[in-house]
Scaffold this motif. Sequence first.
Motif, PDB file in Angstrom:
ATOM      1  N   LEU A 187      28.637  31.586  29.850  1.00  0.00           N
ATOM      2  CA  LEU A 187      29.501  31.549  31.032  1.00  0.00           C
ATOM      3  C   LEU A 187      29.108  32.651  32.018  1.00  0.00           C
ATOM      4  O   LEU A 187      29.126  32.440  33.238  1.00  0.00           O
ATOM      5  N   GLU A 188      28.765  33.813  31.507  1.00  0.00           N
ATOM      6  CA  GLU A 188      28.293  34.881  32.394  1.00  0.00           C
ATOM      7  C   GLU A 188      27.008  34.484  33.093  1.00  0.00           C
ATOM      8  O   GLU A 188      26.834  34.749  34.292  1.00  0.00           O
ATOM      9  N   GLN A 189      26.097  33.843  32.382  1.00  0.00           N
ATOM     10  CA  GLN A 189      24.862  33.371  33.012  1.00  0.00           C
ATOM     11  C   GLN A 189      25.175  32.383  34.126  1.00  0.00           C
ATOM     12  O   GLN A 189      24.463  32.310  35.135  1.00  0.00           O
ATOM     13  N   GLY A 190      26.237  31.604  33.948  1.00  0.00           N
ATOM     14  CA  GLY A 190      26.659  30.630  34.941  1.00  0.00           C
ATOM     15  C   GLY A 190      27.555  31.214  36.009  1.00  0.00           C
ATOM     16  O   GLY A 190      28.070  30.471  36.858  1.00  0.00           O
ATOM     17  N   ARG A 191      27.772  32.533  35.983  1.00  0.00           N
ATOM     18  CA  ARG A 191      28.544  33.272  36.986  1.00  0.00           C
ATOM     19  C   ARG A 191      30.011  32.847  37.044  1.00  0.00           C
ATOM     20  O   ARG A 191      30.635  32.853  38.106  1.00  0.00           O
ATOM     21  N   PHE A 192      30.565  32.506  35.882  1.00  0.00           N
ATOM     22  CA  PHE A 192      31.984  32.220  35.790  1.00  0.00           C
ATOM     23  C   PHE A 192      32.783  33.504  35.932  1.00  0.00           C
ATOM     24  O   PHE A 192      32.311  34.595  35.602  1.00  0.00           O
TER      25      PHE A 192
ATOM     26  N   TYR B  60      27.357  39.110  40.229  1.00  0.00           N
ATOM     27  CA  TYR B  60      28.689  39.699  40.206  1.00  0.00           C
ATOM     28  C   TYR B  60      28.694  40.940  41.101  1.00  0.00           C
ATOM     29  O   TYR B  60      27.766  41.750  41.066  1.00  0.00           O
ATOM     30  N   THR B  61      29.751  41.076  41.894  1.00  0.00           N
ATOM     31  CA  THR B  61      29.870  42.240  42.768  1.00  0.00           C
ATOM     32  C   THR B  61      31.027  43.151  42.361  1.00  0.00           C
ATOM     33  O   THR B  61      31.027  44.330  42.694  1.00  0.00           O
ATOM     34  N   GLY B  62      32.016  42.625  41.661  1.00  0.00           N
ATOM     35  CA  GLY B  62      33.152  43.429  41.238  1.00  0.00           C
ATOM     36  C   GLY B  62      32.912  44.080  39.889  1.00  0.00           C
ATOM     37  O   GLY B  62      32.090  43.619  39.092  1.00  0.00           O
ATOM     38  N   ASN B  63      33.647  45.145  39.639  1.00  0.00           N
ATOM     39  CA  ASN B  63      33.570  45.821  38.344  1.00  0.00           C
ATOM     40  C   ASN B  63      34.639  45.342  37.377  1.00  0.00           C
ATOM     41  O   ASN B  63      34.521  45.548  36.172  1.00  0.00           O
TER      42      ASN B  63
ATOM     43  N   GLU C 208      38.846  42.324  40.596  1.00  0.00           N
ATOM     44  CA  GLU C 208      37.965  42.406  41.769  1.00  0.00           C
ATOM     45  C   GLU C 208      37.173  41.126  41.961  1.00  0.00           C
ATOM     46  O   GLU C 208      36.996  40.657  43.092  1.00  0.00           O
ATOM     47  N   ASN C 209      36.684  40.544  40.862  1.00  0.00           N
ATOM     48  CA  ASN C 209      35.929  39.296  40.981  1.00  0.00           C
ATOM     49  C   ASN C 209      36.799  38.135  41.447  1.00  0.00           C
ATOM     50  O   ASN C 209      36.316  37.210  42.107  1.00  0.00           O
ATOM     51  N   LEU C 210      38.085  38.190  41.128  1.00  0.00           N
ATOM     52  CA  LEU C 210      39.024  37.162  41.593  1.00  0.00           C
ATOM     53  C   LEU C 210      39.521  37.430  43.005  1.00  0.00           C
ATOM     54  O   LEU C 210      40.283  36.636  43.554  1.00  0.00           O
ATOM     55  N   ARG C 211      39.112  38.560  43.583  1.00  0.00           N
ATOM     56  CA  ARG C 211      39.546  38.956  44.923  1.00  0.00           C
ATOM     57  C   ARG C 211      41.060  39.158  44.971  1.00  0.00           C
ATOM     58  O   ARG C 211      41.752  38.735  45.899  1.00  0.00           O
ATOM     59  N   LEU C 212      41.566  39.837  43.948  1.00  0.00           N
ATOM     60  CA  LEU C 212      42.975  40.185  43.850  1.00  0.00           C
ATOM     61  C   LEU C 212      43.128  41.689  44.024  1.00  0.00           C
ATOM     62  O   LEU C 212      42.317  42.463  43.517  1.00  0.00           O
ATOM     63  N   ASN C 213      44.170  42.094  44.717  1.00  0.00           N
ATOM     64  CA  ASN C 213      44.417  43.515  44.914  1.00  0.00           C
ATOM     65  C   ASN C 213      44.884  44.169  43.618  1.00  0.00           C
ATOM     66  O   ASN C 213      45.538  43.540  42.786  1.00  0.00           O
ATOM     67  N   LYS C 214      44.570  45.434  43.491  1.00  0.00           N
ATOM     68  CA  LYS C 214      45.035  46.214  42.351  1.00  0.00           C
ATOM     69  C   LYS C 214      46.462  46.671  42.616  1.00  0.00           C
ATOM     70  O   LYS C 214      46.735  47.301  43.638  1.00  0.00           O
TER      71      LYS C 214
END
Length: 439
Positions: free
Chosen positions: A44-49, A418-421, A425-431
């Motif tokens: 799944l990581e290889q597929g950028r899920f 992947y750009t978020g840590n 962040e990857n879901l584009r949700l605020n902390k």
Amino acid sequence: MVKSHDQLILLAMPSIHAGAWRYPGAQPGFQSNFEQMKWFAQTLEQGRFDGLFLPDSLAVRHAPIDVLMRGHSVSTLDPLTLLPALAAVTQHIGLIATASTTYNDPYTLARRLASLDVISGGRAGWNLVTSSNPNEAANFGLQQHMAHSARYCRAREFSDVMNGLWESWDEDAFCRDAASGIYFNPEKMHILNHHGDAFSVRGPLNVERPIQSRPVVVQAGASEAGRQIAAQTAEVIFTYQTDLASAQQFYVDMQSRAKAAGRLDALKIIPAVFVVLGDSLAQAQEKRALLDSLVDDESSLATLSIALGYDISRYDRAGPLPTIPESNASKSGRDRVVQLAQRENLSIIALARRICGYQGLEMVGTAAMVADQMQLWLEQRAADGFNIMFSHLPGGVAEFVEHLTPELQTRGLLRKHYTGNTFRENLRLNKPQSGYSRR
């Protein structure tokens, strides 16, 4: 070029189709095998899920033994045991554990999920569910399953307690100053002292603040009570709409409810979709037909009765679905099944075969055809992404990553890196900010 904030969110779960374990090339027992699940998460990581979602139940379903013995979902690993192990062998994938508010206590669950978030570097998610399986009650010393309305009242308070416990410590509470001998700043520790209708919890949590402030909260309720608690508490909503128009209506409804609850830009709407890929539409349809042919009819009828919360076995299986009375089972699940039977004029046995296979949204065809449908749903604001269910494992996910991932990337609909840590962040949700820091 599609902007990153308009790209698809992709979550995934193991196969739920009742015939998946019998499909040629499938690995029976996949979900109970750590090496297979490790391969699944890494692929799944290889597929950028974005995330791996693990469903769960605290009981074997109520069905005759000759039906149970044909079902592959009777044995699965505990998500909160499996996911920390998967965290150690992955780097980016979000790790979503299903855990019931009906038969758990908030302190223990908050601690386990906070630990998962720390262990994984900020990749934990919690699928908040209220148990619909009445057999779970007997596993916890109860004579009767909790009523639907009571389950949701308990869930709302449960969620509040969890959020309060995750705020037990400020981010910088642990100074760990060896020279002074001070391990933490007591002014940055917060005791909850919750006293409610269902729970009395002192706190604080004896795990430091989660890296994401709190794990990403997921909810799948579609009943009125389920929608309301999702609008108030969830950040990702699983949904089961089967057509574009109803999905758009659901999307607008949930965003409106969240706005009314003072939660702006807080929800990601993720329909479940069953994906079957082929080199042609005909080949993909043949694969789907083969899957459905591997489902046992008696198992199908038992599954239908469970979904309806009503014993359907005494009716003519070739006849229409009778009027189904209300029950203590999942109301949204029951309504989806009844609506499917009415919409497609299905006999009981035809409906049972669909339910036991997969009755929700499906995308069957070539990679380009499936990408066309996903792009349409995204652009028409019917979805922010999809929770993918594969035809079989390991083949289904391998086909997706080999063929559909690059197709989506070419269209700019899926990240190449992947750009978020963190999962959030990857879901584009605020902390989330600490409630204590805002006082």
